[in-house]
Write a protein that holds these residues in place. Structure first.
Motif, PDB file in Angstrom:
ATOM      1  N   ALA A 233     -14.532 -12.458   1.712  1.00  0.00           N
ATOM      2  CA  ALA A 233     -14.399 -13.950   0.612  1.00  0.00           C
ATOM      3  C   ALA A 233     -16.331 -15.005   0.067  1.00  0.00           C
ATOM      4  CB  ALA A 233     -13.217 -14.379   1.361  1.00  0.00           C
ATOM      5  N   GLU A 234     -15.648 -15.800   0.001  1.00  0.00           N
ATOM      6  CA  GLU A 234     -16.515 -17.046  -0.034  1.00  0.00           C
ATOM      7  C   GLU A 234     -15.863 -17.810   0.718  1.00  0.00           C
ATOM      8  OE1 GLU A 234     -19.653 -18.086  -1.614  1.00  0.00           O
ATOM      9  OE2 GLU A 234     -19.903 -15.423  -2.229  1.00  0.00           O
ATOM     10  N   TYR A 235     -16.694 -18.313   1.640  1.00  0.00           N
ATOM     11  CA  TYR A 235     -16.708 -19.302   2.915  1.00  0.00           C
ATOM     12  C   TYR A 235     -17.626 -20.015   3.402  1.00  0.00           C
ATOM     13  CZ  TYR A 235     -14.323 -21.514   6.882  1.00  0.00           C
ATOM     14  OH  TYR A 235     -12.620 -22.120   8.249  1.00  0.00           O
ATOM     15  N   ALA A 236     -16.943 -21.485   2.889  1.00  0.00           N
ATOM     16  CA  ALA A 236     -17.852 -22.772   3.382  1.00  0.00           C
ATOM     17  C   ALA A 236     -19.326 -22.568   2.535  1.00  0.00           C
ATOM     18  CB  ALA A 236     -18.156 -22.684   4.979  1.00  0.00           C
ATOM     19  N   GLY A 237     -19.347 -22.055   1.657  1.00  0.00           N
ATOM     20  CA  GLY A 237     -20.677 -21.689   0.911  1.00  0.00           C
ATOM     21  C   GLY A 237     -21.347 -20.527   1.471  1.00  0.00           C
ATOM     22  N   ARG A 238     -20.217 -19.677   2.241  1.00  0.00           N
ATOM     23  CA  ARG A 238     -21.500 -18.253   2.288  1.00  0.00           C
ATOM     24  C   ARG A 238     -20.317 -17.249   2.074  1.00  0.00           C
ATOM     25  NH1 ARG A 238     -20.514 -21.834   6.537  1.00  0.00           N
ATOM     26  NH2 ARG A 238     -22.664 -22.583   7.857  1.00  0.00           N
ATOM     27  N   ARG A 239     -20.675 -16.511   1.436  1.00  0.00           N
ATOM     28  CA  ARG A 239     -20.828 -15.092   1.516  1.00  0.00           C
ATOM     29  C   ARG A 239     -20.021 -14.398   2.837  1.00  0.00           C
ATOM     30  NH1 ARG A 239     -21.895  -9.385  -2.230  1.00  0.00           N
ATOM     31  NH2 ARG A 239     -23.658  -9.870  -1.315  1.00  0.00           N
ATOM     32  N   VAL A 240     -18.280 -13.557   3.040  1.00  0.00           N
ATOM     33  CA  VAL A 240     -18.864 -13.329   4.376  1.00  0.00           C
ATOM     34  C   VAL A 240     -17.465 -11.645   4.154  1.00  0.00           C
ATOM     35  CG1 VAL A 240     -17.184 -13.750   6.740  1.00  0.00           C
ATOM     36  CG2 VAL A 240     -17.954 -15.241   5.492  1.00  0.00           C
ATOM     37  N   ARG A 241     -18.684 -10.942   4.562  1.00  0.00           N
ATOM     38  CA  ARG A 241     -18.038  -9.220   4.847  1.00  0.00           C
ATOM     39  C   ARG A 241     -17.822  -8.917   6.005  1.00  0.00           C
ATOM     40  NH1 ARG A 241     -22.582  -6.917   0.855  1.00  0.00           N
ATOM     41  NH2 ARG A 241     -24.008  -8.458   2.461  1.00  0.00           N
ATOM     42  N   VAL A 242     -16.991  -8.331   5.756  1.00  0.00           N
ATOM     43  CA  VAL A 242     -16.405  -8.141   7.099  1.00  0.00           C
ATOM     44  C   VAL A 242     -15.963  -6.237   7.082  1.00  0.00           C
ATOM     45  CG1 VAL A 242     -14.233  -7.948   8.782  1.00  0.00           C
ATOM     46  CG2 VAL A 242     -14.515  -9.937   7.759  1.00  0.00           C
ATOM     47  N   LEU A 243     -16.315  -5.581   7.709  1.00  0.00           N
ATOM     48  CA  LEU A 243     -15.892  -4.304   7.950  1.00  0.00           C
ATOM     49  C   LEU A 243     -15.540  -3.562   9.286  1.00  0.00           C
ATOM     50  CD1 LEU A 243     -19.775  -3.265   6.072  1.00  0.00           C
ATOM     51  CD2 LEU A 243     -17.950  -3.529   5.259  1.00  0.00           C
ATOM     52  N   HIS A 244     -15.893  -2.170   9.558  1.00  0.00           N
ATOM     53  CA  HIS A 244     -14.933  -1.386  10.555  1.00  0.00           C
ATOM     54  C   HIS A 244     -16.004  -1.974  11.805  1.00  0.00           C
ATOM     55  CE1 HIS A 244     -17.818   1.112   9.719  1.00  0.00           C
ATOM     56  NE2 HIS A 244     -17.053   1.547  10.998  1.00  0.00           N
ATOM     57  N   ASP A 245     -16.810  -1.942  12.013  1.00  0.00           N
ATOM     58  CA  ASP A 245     -18.547  -2.076  13.357  1.00  0.00           C
ATOM     59  C   ASP A 245     -19.097  -3.325  12.823  1.00  0.00           C
ATOM     60  OD1 ASP A 245     -19.705  -0.950  10.699  1.00  0.00           O
ATOM     61  OD2 ASP A 245     -20.850   0.394  11.961  1.00  0.00           O
ATOM     62  N   ARG A 246     -19.025  -3.754  11.557  1.00  0.00           N
ATOM     63  CA  ARG A 246     -19.659  -5.110  11.707  1.00  0.00           C
ATOM     64  C   ARG A 246     -19.472  -6.552  10.580  1.00  0.00           C
ATOM     65  NH1 ARG A 246     -24.381  -1.976   8.310  1.00  0.00           N
ATOM     66  NH2 ARG A 246     -22.574  -0.024   8.503  1.00  0.00           N
ATOM     67  N   ILE A 247     -19.687  -7.521  10.587  1.00  0.00           N
ATOM     68  CA  ILE A 247     -19.778  -8.231   9.562  1.00  0.00           C
ATOM     69  C   ILE A 247     -21.276  -8.922   8.703  1.00  0.00           C
ATOM     70  CG2 ILE A 247     -18.952 -11.150   8.935  1.00  0.00           C
ATOM     71  CD1 ILE A 247     -17.422 -11.016  11.196  1.00  0.00           C
ATOM     72  N   LEU A 248     -21.045  -9.321   7.888  1.00  0.00           N
ATOM     73  CA  LEU A 248     -22.466  -9.400   7.075  1.00  0.00           C
ATOM     74  C   LEU A 248     -22.149 -11.009   6.231  1.00  0.00           C
ATOM     75  CD1 LEU A 248     -22.791  -6.028   4.757  1.00  0.00           C
ATOM     76  CD2 LEU A 248     -24.131  -7.007   7.079  1.00  0.00           C
ATOM     77  N   VAL A 249     -22.305 -11.709   6.486  1.00  0.00           N
ATOM     78  CA  VAL A 249     -23.202 -13.423   5.865  1.00  0.00           C
ATOM     79  C   VAL A 249     -24.192 -13.175   5.328  1.00  0.00           C
ATOM     80  CG1 VAL A 249     -22.529 -15.555   6.584  1.00  0.00           C
ATOM     81  CG2 VAL A 249     -21.418 -13.212   8.206  1.00  0.00           C
ATOM     82  N   ASP A 250     -23.988 -14.131   4.116  1.00  0.00           N
ATOM     83  CA  ASP A 250     -24.627 -14.265   3.157  1.00  0.00           C
ATOM     84  C   ASP A 250     -24.371 -15.419   2.132  1.00  0.00           C
ATOM     85  OD1 ASP A 250     -24.706 -12.984   0.278  1.00  0.00           O
ATOM     86  OD2 ASP A 250     -23.901 -11.779   1.552  1.00  0.00           O
ATOM     87  N   GLN A 251     -26.017 -15.791   1.619  1.00  0.00           N
ATOM     88  CA  GLN A 251     -25.782 -17.200   0.779  1.00  0.00           C
ATOM     89  C   GLN A 251     -26.420 -16.608  -0.797  1.00  0.00           C
ATOM     90  OE1 GLN A 251     -26.970 -20.712   3.731  1.00  0.00           O
ATOM     91  NE2 GLN A 251     -25.654 -21.354   2.869  1.00  0.00           N
ATOM     92  N   GLY A 252     -26.769 -15.369  -1.086  1.00  0.00           N
ATOM     93  CA  GLY A 252     -26.907 -14.805  -2.231  1.00  0.00           C
ATOM     94  C   GLY A 252     -26.758 -15.424  -3.247  1.00  0.00           C
ATOM     95  N   LYS A 253     -25.360 -16.276  -3.983  1.00  0.00           N
ATOM     96  CA  LYS A 253     -25.234 -16.883  -4.663  1.00  0.00           C
ATOM     97  C   LYS A 253     -25.470 -18.441  -4.846  1.00  0.00           C
ATOM     98  CE  LYS A 253     -20.830 -18.253  -7.302  1.00  0.00           C
ATOM     99  NZ  LYS A 253     -20.711 -19.655  -7.849  1.00  0.00           N
ATOM    100  N   TYR A 254     -25.640 -19.310  -3.446  1.00  0.00           N
ATOM    101  CA  TYR A 254     -26.091 -20.346  -3.843  1.00  0.00           C
ATOM    102  C   TYR A 254     -27.698 -19.942  -4.250  1.00  0.00           C
ATOM    103  CZ  TYR A 254     -28.106 -24.854  -1.650  1.00  0.00           C
ATOM    104  OH  TYR A 254     -29.231 -25.932  -1.786  1.00  0.00           O
ATOM    105  N   ILE A 255     -28.108 -19.103  -3.357  1.00  0.00           N
ATOM    106  CA  ILE A 255     -29.978 -19.343  -3.680  1.00  0.00           C
ATOM    107  C   ILE A 255     -30.106 -18.328  -5.294  1.00  0.00           C
ATOM    108  CG2 ILE A 255     -31.869 -17.711  -2.935  1.00  0.00           C
ATOM    109  CD1 ILE A 255     -31.134 -16.822  -0.549  1.00  0.00           C
ATOM    110  N   ARG A 256     -29.222 -17.993  -6.320  1.00  0.00           N
ATOM    111  CA  ARG A 256     -29.589 -17.450  -7.160  1.00  0.00           C
ATOM    112  C   ARG A 256     -29.080 -18.562  -7.808  1.00  0.00           C
ATOM    113  NH1 ARG A 256     -27.178 -12.630  -5.646  1.00  0.00           N
ATOM    114  NH2 ARG A 256     -25.942 -13.125  -5.456  1.00  0.00           N
TER     115      ARG A 256
END
Length: 591
Positions: A204-227
């Motif tokens: 989901a998009e949460y507090a200006g970040r894109r958060v992706r939850v996988l089985h062994d890690r979480i990825l957090v980025d702000q690509g949408k805001y940058i673009r």
């Protein structure tokens, strides 16, 4: 709706805006009725403070939930303020006059029975409602140091407290995590009290970040805001020829707009830009064309790597360790640069980063690392030597680790007491750049590139005639290391991941932070081997950007050679370890 005037009347208006959607450059129209809080007669006597989670707290929350095996849900409460408990004012009920768009008859008044957007105390009233429900009705407790982090514990079969669910509050946006056995019950209890607009799982998009939850890690980025938001400052070709030229009014306005956007990225998801954001904040009033070109170079880099994410790895809770990397470096100042007190800006930039690892690395061991917190700032005290700068940066980094240690342990073990919180902390490790012999004691190691700083830590007797203030700060560092049973590792300049955080142009740094963000893997050096290499090969002593990048490239090439040699001559354990690390690096590069 009531007619008449038996209470204070506030103004109101209809606010219409474009609400961003998760897709790039997509939005939907949204209208919201708001009361003019500035016309509220009670505004001076209201409780208005309502905290929001800090970036470090949010990262620590996600790291802890991932370690505990919780499932993630990202939720948004619909029309949140109006779901608060009834409004109680000491002067009695309040009213608002309707605005255009409501379709109410002339002379009508709107009774404000619950908090609405625009009232100064609406956020605080909403938080009070949510916190009361979580604590009194659902049995959650508040984290000791992060006011927006709530945990629920149950007693395990071994008689220990077990964290079964956590909730992070960001106004009306919640991150709800729970064990699979408790997930449905937590959702049911929340939905019984609040009406949610969305309830998304794992991404989901949460507090200006894109958060992706996988089985062994979480990825957090702000690509949408940058673009969508971050763009370089346009410069005419002729202007680029005079790099020392002061800015025109239009150029200054565009640079200021750009600079105001970069600090948020640097604070939340792009640590390599922290040095640029900090240094340019004080240099903005005396900026030149050269500064604009540096900012544009970094903006282009951000757009080219917009989807680069911070990786939070899943660790065994009891084995997770903390590594804090610190550095201090001099920067070039210009006439006219002043701090908030109107004094000349100090030329020393301090930086630190806190990384959670699967365990404390030894030698050249490569371990998974989750970047939880970082900062780059002017040193709070002006220093006379590199000794003072390194000591200040180290002290700031230690303080951050202490804060995170308390936060995480309170969430996992829940045994921290304010009066003895230091006794509850697990050992953490400090990493300082430097070049010196490694002197080790059992489970402890203290090393730095400043000989005086190293000697003081080793002797446990801070001294320094040239800078007594730095000696006092170092005494605090030594005491902290002793009380938390921490040890210190040395790493050369080329491997210091916060080197770029002390520079106005992070792309001229040693490249270690870039490499770490791509791979999510932290590696240090075997000190004895490193010192032998530096004595026999001058390339190991070079500090330039090209030399540092060449060294990182050589290390990756050695990993590939190790992989092929083990495939040929056989060593299944090594193959799995090396091949897994290479796959993770490739995955991060392609994201």
């Amino acid at each position: 709706m009531r007619f008449g005037n038996d209470g204070p009347i506030s103004s109101s208006r209809m606010v219409r805006r474009r609400k961003p959607l998760p897709e790039d450059h997509k939005w939907k129209a949204k209208s919201r009725w708001c009361v003019g809080g500035h016309t509220d007669p009670d505004t001076g006597s209201l409780t208005t403070y309502s905290p929001t989670p800090q970036g470090e707290g949010m990262m620590a929350f996600m790291q802890t939930s991932l370690n505990l095996g919780h499932r993630f849900s990202f939720t948004d409460v619909r029309n949140a303020f109006c779901q608060s408990d009834k409004l109680v004012r000491p002067r009695g009920p309040i009213y608002a006059s309707p605005c255009e768009g409501l379709g109410l008859p002339e002379g009508a008044l709107i009774a404000i029975d619950v908090p609405v957007y625009g009232l100064d105390d609406a956020p605080a009233a909403w938080r009070t409602t949510v916190v009361r429900h979580l604590i009194d009705e659902m049995g959650y407790v508040r984290n000791l140091v992060e006011p927006c982090w709530f945990m629920k514990f149950e007693e395990s079969s071994e008689g220990k407290k077990k964290n079964v669910s956590q909730i992070l509050l960001e106004v009306d946006d919640f991150i709800v995590t729970a064990l699979p056995s408790h997930e449905a019950e937590v959702e049911r209890r929340l939905r019984e009290r609040f009406h949610f607009g969305k309830w998304e799982r794992n991404e989901a998009e949460y507090a200006g970040r894109r958060v992706r939850v996988l089985h062994d890690r979480i990825l957090v980025d702000q690509g949408k805001y940058i673009r969508e938001q971050v763009r370089p400052v346009p410069l005419e070709k002729t202007r680029k020829q005079d790099k020392k030229s002061p800015l025109l009014k239009e150029e200054f306005e565009m640079l200021r707009s750009c600079i105001y956007k970069i600090p948020w990225l640097a604070k939340e998801s792009r640590p390599e830009m922290a040095g640029l954001a900090s240094i340019m904040a004080s240099r903005l009033t005396v900026a030149t064309i050269e500064d604009v070109m540096t900012v544009n170079k970094c903006v282009n880099h951000l757009n080219n790597t917009a989807d680069r994410a911070i990786t939070l790895w899943k660790f065994v809770p009891d084995e997770m360790s903390f590594v804090v990397v610190t550095d201090a470096g001099g920067i070039t100042t210009r006439p006219g640069e002043e701090d908030e007190m109107g004094l000349p800006v100090d030329a020393t930039q301090g930086a630190w980063a806190v990384i959670a690892t699967s365990h404390l690395p030894t030698g050249r061991e490569r371990v998974k690392g989750s970047l939880l917190a970082w900062r780059s700032s002017k040193l709070k005290r002006k220093v006379f030597s590199s000794f003072g700068g390194e000591a200040q940066a180290m002290l700031q980094g230690i303080n951050e680790v202490d804060w995170l240690q308390v936060m995480v342990r309170d969430a996992v073990i829940h045994d921290v007491q304010l009066r003895d919180w230091r006794n509850s902390l697990s050992p953490h490790m400090l990493v300082l750049r430097g070049e010196c012999q490694l002197h080790g004691r059992q489970q402890q190691c203290s090393v730095t590139d400043a000989k005086s700083l190293f000697d003081c830590i080793l002797k446990e007797n801070p001294q320094g005639r040239q800078d007594r203030k730095a000696a006092l700060e170092l005494a605090i560092v030594v005491k902290d290391l002793q009380e938390t049973r921490s040890f210190v590792r040395w790493t050369p300049h080329q491997k210091n991941i916060v080197d770029s955080l002390t520079k106005i142009d992070p792309l001229k740094g040693n490249g270690a932070m870039e490499d770490f963000l791509k791979s999510g893997i932290l590696s240090l050096v075997d000190v004895k081997e490193e010192l032998e290499n530096r004595a026999s090969d001058p390339r190991f002593r070079r500090r330039s950007h090209s030399a540092s990048v060449a060294r990182l490239l050589q290390e990756h090439q050695n990993d590939y050679m190790t992989l092929w040699s083990t495939l040929i001559w056989g060593n299944c354990e090594v193959v799995l370890e090396v091949f897994g690390g290479l796959l993770r690096a490739i995955d991060q590069r392609d994201m």
